[in-house]
Design a protein around this motif. Structure first.
Motif, PDB file in Angstrom:
ATOM      1  N   SER A 271      18.181  14.201  63.379  1.00 18.52           N
ATOM      2  CA  SER A 271      19.551  13.700  63.223  1.00 18.52           C
ATOM      3  C   SER A 271      19.861  12.563  64.190  1.00 18.52           C
ATOM      4  N   THR A 272      19.383  12.675  65.423  1.00 19.65           N
ATOM      5  CA  THR A 272      19.642  11.625  66.404  1.00 19.65           C
ATOM      6  C   THR A 272      19.010  10.320  65.978  1.00 19.65           C
ATOM      7  N   LEU A 273      17.759  10.381  65.534  1.00 20.14           N
ATOM      8  CA  LEU A 273      17.075   9.177  65.059  1.00 20.14           C
ATOM      9  C   LEU A 273      17.772   8.637  63.808  1.00 20.14           C
ATOM     10  N   GLY A 274      18.166   9.522  62.913  1.00 20.10           N
ATOM     11  CA  GLY A 274      18.838   9.086  61.698  1.00 20.10           C
ATOM     12  C   GLY A 274      20.146   8.376  61.989  1.00 20.10           C
ATOM     13  N   ARG A 275      20.955   8.921  62.902  1.00 16.95           N
ATOM     14  CA  ARG A 275      22.219   8.269  63.245  1.00 16.95           C
ATOM     15  C   ARG A 275      21.983   6.949  63.960  1.00 16.95           C
ATOM     16  N   GLY A 276      20.947   6.884  64.803  1.00 16.68           N
ATOM     17  CA  GLY A 276      20.645   5.619  65.473  1.00 16.68           C
ATOM     18  C   GLY A 276      20.250   4.538  64.477  1.00 16.68           C
ATOM     19  N   MET A 277      19.376   4.903  63.533  1.00 18.89           N
ATOM     20  CA  MET A 277      18.984   3.944  62.496  1.00 18.89           C
ATOM     21  C   MET A 277      20.189   3.519  61.663  1.00 18.89           C
ATOM     22  N   LEU A 278      21.027   4.486  61.323  1.00 20.02           N
ATOM     23  CA  LEU A 278      22.216   4.169  60.537  1.00 20.02           C
ATOM     24  C   LEU A 278      23.130   3.215  61.286  1.00 20.02           C
ATOM     25  N   ASN A 279      23.298   3.434  62.586  1.00 21.99           N
ATOM     26  CA  ASN A 279      24.169   2.563  63.376  1.00 21.99           C
ATOM     27  C   ASN A 279      23.687   1.118  63.372  1.00 21.99           C
ATOM     28  N   VAL A 280      22.379   0.915  63.598  1.00 23.68           N
ATOM     29  CA  VAL A 280      21.879  -0.459  63.673  1.00 23.68           C
ATOM     30  C   VAL A 280      21.900  -1.121  62.302  1.00 23.68           C
ATOM     31  N   LEU A 281      21.612  -0.359  61.252  1.00 24.23           N
ATOM     32  CA  LEU A 281      21.618  -0.946  59.910  1.00 24.23           C
ATOM     33  C   LEU A 281      23.029  -1.271  59.453  1.00 24.23           C
ATOM     34  N   ALA A 282      23.958  -0.363  59.696  1.00 27.03           N
ATOM     35  CA  ALA A 282      25.345  -0.623  59.307  1.00 27.03           C
ATOM     36  C   ALA A 282      25.881  -1.839  60.039  1.00 27.03           C
ATOM     37  N   ALA A 283      25.604  -1.934  61.332  1.00 27.65           N
ATOM     38  CA  ALA A 283      26.055  -3.089  62.098  1.00 27.65           C
ATOM     39  C   ALA A 283      25.382  -4.366  61.614  1.00 27.65           C
ATOM     40  N   GLY A 284      24.073  -4.286  61.328  1.00 28.80           N
ATOM     41  CA  GLY A 284      23.349  -5.473  60.881  1.00 28.80           C
ATOM     42  C   GLY A 284      23.831  -5.993  59.548  1.00 28.80           C
ATOM     43  N   VAL A 285      24.009  -5.092  58.573  1.00 28.18           N
ATOM     44  CA  VAL A 285      24.469  -5.511  57.253  1.00 28.18           C
ATOM     45  C   VAL A 285      25.893  -6.061  57.340  1.00 28.18           C
ATOM     46  N   PHE A 286      26.757  -5.361  58.072  1.00 32.38           N
ATOM     47  CA  PHE A 286      28.155  -5.797  58.139  1.00 32.38           C
ATOM     48  C   PHE A 286      28.287  -7.146  58.837  1.00 32.38           C
ATOM     49  N   TRP A 287      27.705  -7.296  60.022  1.00 35.64           N
ATOM     50  CA  TRP A 287      27.939  -8.515  60.795  1.00 35.64           C
ATOM     51  C   TRP A 287      27.164  -9.711  60.259  1.00 35.64           C
ATOM     52  N   SER A 288      25.981  -9.499  59.685  1.00 35.76           N
ATOM     53  CA  SER A 288      25.300 -10.629  59.053  1.00 35.76           C
ATOM     54  C   SER A 288      26.070 -11.084  57.819  1.00 35.76           C
ATOM     55  N   GLY A 289      26.588 -10.129  57.036  1.00 33.56           N
ATOM     56  CA  GLY A 289      27.425 -10.491  55.897  1.00 33.56           C
ATOM     57  C   GLY A 289      28.717 -11.157  56.339  1.00 33.56           C
ATOM     58  N   PHE A 290      29.256 -10.717  57.454  1.00 35.31           N
ATOM     59  CA  PHE A 290      30.474 -11.310  58.017  1.00 35.31           C
ATOM     60  C   PHE A 290      30.248 -12.789  58.318  1.00 35.31           C
ATOM     61  N   VAL A 291      29.143 -13.097  58.998  1.00 34.31           N
ATOM     62  CA  VAL A 291      28.843 -14.487  59.347  1.00 34.31           C
ATOM     63  C   VAL A 291      28.520 -15.311  58.105  1.00 34.31           C
ATOM     64  N   LYS A 292      27.809 -14.714  57.146  1.00 34.69           N
ATOM     65  CA  LYS A 292      27.504 -15.429  55.905  1.00 34.69           C
ATOM     66  C   LYS A 292      28.779 -15.887  55.214  1.00 34.69           C
TER      67      LYS A 292
END
Length: 531
Positions: free
Chosen positions: A93-114
């Motif tokens: 669960s810890t690894l899953g939440r960590g991966m989710l955090n970085v992916l959610a941030a990456g998709v959101f903020w890269s899309g934000f800048v795009k």
């Protein structure tokens, strides 16, 4: 650049006729504080395009075409969203939440800048675009979301492998780190090779990924601990902050689907916080390694029941999506029409308002992070036949078309200036030397019209590649208008999107996270699939 004003008319679908749009489209659509940085970065994208084309030609082979087209799927958020639940169901669960955090941030903020800067992908031609995803080319190019995802995941995972708490054997640890390095390099080089991004796109995207991974490594566990121990009001505050960010996501100048992915991952992130907080309070959760750990032990459960857990969990996710999405699309439009009359809605550009339609069509073909059941056969076909990729030349999106037209205008103005001092032939100054390869590639920029080659088209030979492409021609304003109309009629456009889809995505993806983290453990336990 001198402004060219054209009368705008509406076609039968209520959309502005593409042939009558101004070439200063982005200056008209964007506020100055967004338009200014866009114009400063745009010359760099144009400058690097010939070098990208040279690199692509030197590297192209059918094998590499298939390899980079296929591995690009491993950098998409669709792949990670399907893969992440397995981590939760396997006790990580810890690894899953960590991966989710970085992916959610990456998709959101890269899309934000795009959507903030609306910068195009490098021009095609001279580049050929190799992809197994038809929707990727509809997005803006800067920065590369693939690069952001790949680097953030690789750095975060490597940091865990190098931590003192890691119990892997040295050989397995080194092999895992090597695989992560290969993965990240393959994704980044692949974006250049496939003609989907430029050097600056992947550099800035990688930088964003590294920053996101650093934040997760420094503060991720603190945030997760705070969430699990939070009060209901604190969880509500997190939800409201994420929803506010969704609302503040910039309005793009073109119909770009980046926002859809940002909304989807915002929903998954919200659902994960709610589910982790709630499941940690239950008696079923294991306290180690984190208080919200889903019970699992391979030695006790065994491989057959482990596989069955995964199958049942995946089926539950797909069932939720298949039921809730059409249900929400049917019941929300009347609600939105009522809210619109009360003045309580803030409509977004390119989303059709509920007052303008009776109902949302069924079986919408969209760019969901989780594919529909009907899409599963095509996914397996792609896996079985990795050589099935599309190789496209010419504009594929509105952003591509506008950049092609803008570059033609730039070349024409430069040519007019040169004619006062030099004799020119097709825009190139006559000299005693043959044009270099890079000059030939530069002459190809802005010459394209949309077209798609067969799926297994071989790379162009060095003897006939750039030489056969015409240089930009001089054209009248009438010809310009005709070219624009034809080009915009041929490019692939995103489907019509409806205002209720934003809320629908949020609810569906919140529910997916809740099912994975907070619902499936009870199902596993009731079916005898828990240790």
């Amino acid at each position: 650049m001198e402004k060219i004003t054209m009368e705008k008319t509406q076609n039968g679908n209520g959309r502005t006729d593409a042939g009558l749009r101004s070439l200063n489209h982005y200056q008209h659509r964007l506020p100055k504080w967004r338009y200014w940085p866009r114009q400063k970065i745009l010359p760099l994208i144009r400058y690097e395009t010939p070098y990208l084309a040279w690199l692509q030609e030197k590297m192209r082979t059918p094998t590499l075409d298939s390899y980079f087209a296929f591995t690009a799927n491993l950098g998409t958020h669709t792949f990670f969203t399907i893969f992440l639940p397995i981590l939760f169901w396997s006790g990580y669960s810890t690894l899953g939440r960590g991966m989710l955090n970085v992916l959610a941030a990456g998709v959101f903020w890269s899309g934000f800048v795009k959507d903030l800067l609306c910068l195009p992908r490098p021009l095609s031609p001279p580049l050929q675009r190799i992809t197994m995803s038809g929707s990727a080319a509809l997005e803006y190019g800067f920065p590369s979301t693939h690069s952001t995802n790949a680097i953030s995941v690789a750095i975060y995972a490597i940091a865990l492998l190098r931590s003192t708490e890691n119990t892997m054997s040295p050989v397995v640890n080194i092999a895992a780190q090597g695989a992560l390095y290969l993965y990240a390099v393959s994704i980044i080089i692949g974006r250049l090779y496939c003609g989907m991004h430029g050097f600056m796109d992947v550099v800035i995207g990688s930088g964003m990924g590294a920053l996101i991974a650093w934040v997760q490594c420094q503060y991720g566990l603190l945030f997760d601990t705070w969430i699990i121990a939070a009060t209901g009001k604190q969880i509500l505050l997190v939800i409201l902050i994420v929803l506010a960010l969704v609302r503040l996501h910039p309005e793009p100048a073109d119909d770009c689907p980046c926002y859809d992915d940002s909304v989807s991952f915002a929903g998954v992130f919200i659902g994960a916080q709610i589910a982790s907080w709630d499941f940690a309070q239950s008696s079923l959760a294991w306290p180690e390694p984190s208080p919200d750990t889903i019970p699992y032990r391979l030695a006790t459960v065994g491989w057959p029941r482990t596989i069955l857990r995964i199958v049942i969990g995946v089926l539950a996710v797909f069932a939720w999506r298949e039921v809730m999405k059409p249900l929400l699309l049917r019941i929300l439009p009347p609600v939105f029409r009522g809210l619109s009359k009360a003045g309580l809605l803030l409509p977004r550009r390119f989303f059709t308002q509920a007052s303008d339609y009776e109902k949302v069509p069924q079986l919408l073909k969209d760019n969901d992070v989780i594919p529909s059941v009907s899409d599963i056969p095509s996914l397996f076909t792609s896996i079985r036949h990795p050589r099935r990729r599309a190789i496209s030349v010419g504009p594929q999106s509105e952003a591509d078309a506008y950049e092609t037209l803008a570059y033609r205008e730039k070349r024409r103005r430069e040519s007019i200036g040169e004619q006062s001092q030099h004799l020119t032939v097709e825009g190139s100054v006559l000299t005693n030397r043959a044009p270099s390869k890079l000059e030939k590639y530069e002459n190809m920029m802005g010459t394209g019209s949309p077209r798609r080659s067969p799926e297994t088209l071989a790379p162009p030979s060095t003897d006939t590649g750039p030489d056969v492409m015409p240089a930009p021609r001089q054209a009248t304003d009438d010809n310009d208008s005709d070219e624009q109309e034809i080009m915009f009629a041929m490019i692939k456009k995103p489907r019509v999107r409806y205002d209720v889809e934003v809320v629908t995505k949020l609810i569906v993806y919140i529910g997916i996270a809740v099912i994975v983290i907070d619902f499936s453990p009870y199902v596993f336990d009731s079916l005898g699939l828990a240790p």
